[in-house]
Design a protein around this motif. Sequence first.
Motif, PDB file in Angstrom:
ATOM      1  N   TYR A  18      -2.558   1.520   4.871  1.00 11.15           N
ATOM      2  CA  TYR A  18      -2.267   3.001   4.800  1.00 11.15           C
ATOM      3  C   TYR A  18      -3.991   3.457   4.948  1.00 11.15           C
ATOM      4  O   TYR A  18      -4.088   4.336   5.389  1.00 11.15           O
ATOM      5  N   SER A  19      -4.790   2.617   4.310  1.00 14.64           N
ATOM      6  CA  SER A  19      -6.298   3.185   4.467  1.00 14.64           C
ATOM      7  C   SER A  19      -6.854   3.160   5.752  1.00 14.64           C
ATOM      8  O   SER A  19      -7.782   3.708   5.973  1.00 14.64           O
ATOM      9  N   LYS A  20      -6.027   2.529   6.854  1.00 14.51           N
ATOM     10  CA  LYS A  20      -6.693   2.394   8.222  1.00 14.51           C
ATOM     11  C   LYS A  20      -5.884   3.420   8.966  1.00 14.51           C
ATOM     12  O   LYS A  20      -6.282   4.128   9.779  1.00 14.51           O
ATOM     13  N   VAL A  21      -4.596   3.679   8.532  1.00 19.00           N
ATOM     14  CA  VAL A  21      -3.661   4.672   9.478  1.00 19.00           C
ATOM     15  C   VAL A  21      -3.402   5.914   8.934  1.00 19.00           C
ATOM     16  O   VAL A  21      -3.052   6.918   9.785  1.00 19.00           O
ATOM     17  N   PHE A  22      -3.437   6.135   7.592  1.00 15.41           N
ATOM     18  CA  PHE A  22      -3.285   7.217   7.102  1.00 15.41           C
ATOM     19  C   PHE A  22      -2.066   7.839   7.512  1.00 15.41           C
ATOM     20  O   PHE A  22      -1.676   9.312   7.667  1.00 15.41           O
ATOM     21  N   ASP A  23      -1.168   7.382   7.514  1.00 14.47           N
ATOM     22  CA  ASP A  23       0.530   7.777   7.791  1.00 14.47           C
ATOM     23  C   ASP A  23       1.485   6.869   7.288  1.00 14.47           C
ATOM     24  O   ASP A  23       1.496   5.774   7.355  1.00 14.47           O
ATOM     25  N   ARG A  24       2.070   7.463   6.150  1.00 12.22           N
ATOM     26  CA  ARG A  24       3.112   6.607   5.372  1.00 12.22           C
ATOM     27  C   ARG A  24       4.081   5.917   6.332  1.00 12.22           C
ATOM     28  O   ARG A  24       4.333   4.456   6.058  1.00 12.22           O
ATOM     29  N   ASP A  25       4.641   6.578   7.098  1.00 16.53           N
ATOM     30  CA  ASP A  25       5.739   5.826   7.906  1.00 16.53           C
ATOM     31  C   ASP A  25       4.910   4.645   8.712  1.00 16.53           C
ATOM     32  O   ASP A  25       5.769   3.603   8.799  1.00 16.53           O
ATOM     33  N   VAL A  26       4.026   5.029   9.578  1.00 12.77           N
ATOM     34  CA  VAL A  26       3.328   3.935  10.131  1.00 12.77           C
ATOM     35  C   VAL A  26       3.062   2.682   9.360  1.00 12.77           C
ATOM     36  O   VAL A  26       2.941   1.494   9.641  1.00 12.77           O
ATOM     37  N   ALA A  27       2.266   3.057   8.143  1.00 13.85           N
ATOM     38  CA  ALA A  27       1.748   1.917   7.178  1.00 13.85           C
ATOM     39  C   ALA A  27       3.020   1.209   6.980  1.00 13.85           C
ATOM     40  O   ALA A  27       2.896  -0.144   6.964  1.00 13.85           O
ATOM     41  N   GLU A  28       4.267   1.782   6.445  1.00 10.86           N
ATOM     42  CA  GLU A  28       5.452   0.849   6.244  1.00 10.86           C
ATOM     43  C   GLU A  28       5.968   0.091   7.301  1.00 10.86           C
ATOM     44  O   GLU A  28       6.128  -0.960   7.009  1.00 10.86           O
TER      45      GLU A  28
END
Length: 194
Positions: free
Chosen positions: A39-49
């Motif tokens: 998440y710290s790299k992409v800043f998007d919950r859906d993408v991180a998931e």
Amino acid sequence: MKQSTNSDAFLVSAYMNGNESALSELITRHKQRIYSFIYSKVFDRDVAEDIFQDTFIKVIKTLKKGAYNEEGKFLPWVMRIAHNLVIDHFRKNNRMPKFENNNDFNIFSVLSDNALNVEKQIIKGQVESDVRRLILELPDDQKEVLMMRIYKDMSFKEISEQTGVSINTALGRMRYALINLRKVIDKHNIILTN
């Protein structure tokens, strides 16, 4: 929930021997750290998931094939997989910033997109890591001069004094270190860009 005292290595081995719950325990143990990193790299919950799930799909496939050999280093191995998938995500999306899908398009929402900087940081980190690995392949005298010059920002006069060789010898070692690095880079077709 009772915290397990089994080591990661024990759980990996148990999973590879058919104990499905061992993987569940590993995921539970490390989920927060791995997810937070992504998440710290992409800043998007859906993408991180999505990336988190892809990470464990890769982990499962590797373990099922019996191709895992990072004994005792499970978390760093999983983090490396996650890191590579984050880079793949940015490459696949071709650095295109996301903006709200509404009619009042705002150029500033694109200009201020932090994802572009995050990608550059990840790639820069990967390049620096690759360069450090390449430097380790140099002969010791060249490696020493290169490290002092680049990482310690020492002058050739300081390098000469610390190593006990002439300034010309220090310059020569630096020159040969750079020539040898180029040869290794060319030999392995390594692309160092950020």
